[in-house]
Scaffold this motif. Sequence first.
Motif, PDB file in Angstrom:
ATOM      1  N   SER A  30       0.830  -1.208   0.000  1.00  0.00           N
ATOM      2  CA  SER A  30       0.000   0.000   0.000  1.00  0.00           C
ATOM      3  C   SER A  30       0.864   1.259   0.000  1.00  0.00           C
ATOM      4  O   SER A  30       0.557   2.230  -0.685  1.00  0.00           O
ATOM      5  N   SER A  33       3.725   0.777  -3.339  1.00  0.00           N
ATOM      6  CA  SER A  33       3.229   0.192  -4.592  1.00  0.00           C
ATOM      7  C   SER A  33       3.944  -1.126  -4.846  1.00  0.00           C
ATOM      8  O   SER A  33       5.008  -1.389  -4.301  1.00  0.00           O
ATOM      9  N   GLN A 111      -7.527  -3.940   2.730  1.00  0.00           N
ATOM     10  CA  GLN A 111      -7.148  -2.694   2.054  1.00  0.00           C
ATOM     11  C   GLN A 111      -5.987  -2.928   1.081  1.00  0.00           C
ATOM     12  O   GLN A 111      -5.987  -2.411  -0.039  1.00  0.00           O
ATOM     13  N   ARG A 115      -5.934  -2.363  -3.053  1.00  0.00           N
ATOM     14  CA  ARG A 115      -4.911  -1.586  -3.772  1.00  0.00           C
ATOM     15  C   ARG A 115      -4.193  -2.459  -4.798  1.00  0.00           C
ATOM     16  O   ARG A 115      -3.935  -2.028  -5.925  1.00  0.00           O
ATOM     17  N   ASP A 119      -3.711  -2.309  -9.098  1.00  0.00           N
ATOM     18  CA  ASP A 119      -2.357  -2.017  -9.579  1.00  0.00           C
ATOM     19  C   ASP A 119      -2.071  -2.851 -10.827  1.00  0.00           C
ATOM     20  O   ASP A 119      -2.022  -4.076 -10.766  1.00  0.00           O
TER      21      ASP A 119
ATOM     22  N   PRO B 120      -0.345   3.431  -8.949  1.00  0.00           N
ATOM     23  CA  PRO B 120       0.479   4.013  -7.885  1.00  0.00           C
ATOM     24  C   PRO B 120       1.909   4.317  -8.324  1.00  0.00           C
ATOM     25  O   PRO B 120       2.647   4.943  -7.572  1.00  0.00           O
TER      26      PRO B 120
END
Lengths: 202, 202
Positions: A30, A33, A111, A115, A119, B120
């Motif tokens: 998170s 990345s 979470q 993410r 990605d 990100p």
Amino acid sequence: MVERRAASLKQQRSIETREALLSGAARVFSDLSYSGTRLRTIANESGISEGAMYFHFGTKAELANAVLAEQQERMTEVLASMQEEEGDALEKLVLLMNRLAVLISTDRIVQGGIRLAADPNVEITADARDPYFEWIAIAQSLIEEGVRDGSIRADVVPAAAAEYANALFVGAQVLSGLEDGWVSFPSRIDRLTPFLRRELGD
Amino acid sequence: MVERRAASLKQQRSIETREALLSGAARVFSDLSYSGTRLRTIANESGISEGAMYFHFGTKAELANAVLAEQQERMTEVLASMQEEEGDALEKLVLLMNRLAVLISTDRIVQGGIRLAADPNVEITADARDPYFEWIAIAQSLIEEGVRDGSIRADVVPAAAAEYANALFVGAQVLSGLEDGWVSFPSRIDRLTPFLRRELGD
């Protein structure tokens, strides 16, 4: 007996190590990345030796996919927990949205999974879209149940209402994610619930 | 006169080259992700020589930020175009959601910008969240206008209704993005519009 206890202790430690690594990986992915993350950083963040880490996960992709699998499992657990609830189907739908929002707003592994799923650099083996479509299917079956138990109006079209509930939920998720890393997700759901009740409720 | 025409022609070519590069970059970033993209691939995809590309953009980060800036400009243009529309405020809100959905479903630069904003690994200089919060502000001012012109019920709370409209819109955007790269976004908005009209309409 002593041997069995030792084996069980070893198994327990292995579970704890795995949990620490997943949680550390979720935090590091998170913050840095996926492509900016090195395995060593995850070991440090998790408080696990690199040797122990490699015993569990050989590559960054394995760790990322384990985080995603754990996220899906935790979300599926919430979905499954609804089957034990009392109350009419509309209340269950409201409760389900609330519980998922609380899970997403508080669970670092969940979470991290959200993410990672967004990605484009993660070599994802699981289909990250599955939980969304599973959640639409469950919302729709709850709405059908609600039409039968009378908590949802008879003229509501289940597929359209499920798409509506789902758009509200996902929109609140994305906006709270942008605003404050999902902290405000449960309160956003609380504010949107009256709109859902008015549209579906009998 | 001839000189001026030559200058104007040169300027026109420069605009076309820039447009081709932004459009090529948006496609390549979408297909290969930001960190997987090389500048040479963008030049090839755009049909522009590497020399001409470096005249416009020196780094990958510059190109990514130019795509994001162009996305924001195109979305802002749609927001601004609403000021010239006739009709009551509720119709304007519905029209705005429809126009933004059509833009996102058809414009490759806008799509590239959305993907980059979620990546990100992009060193984003502009704040990618700005368009969302601008769109909430505009939705809210349209709802306030609607309460005044009578197209929106007097008991509607503008801030809560704007959050509701916004959650529906963003949810439909994300779900159509997952489903089919935003192709179904306008039809999703069409299916959600009755829910918006019932909740807000007088």
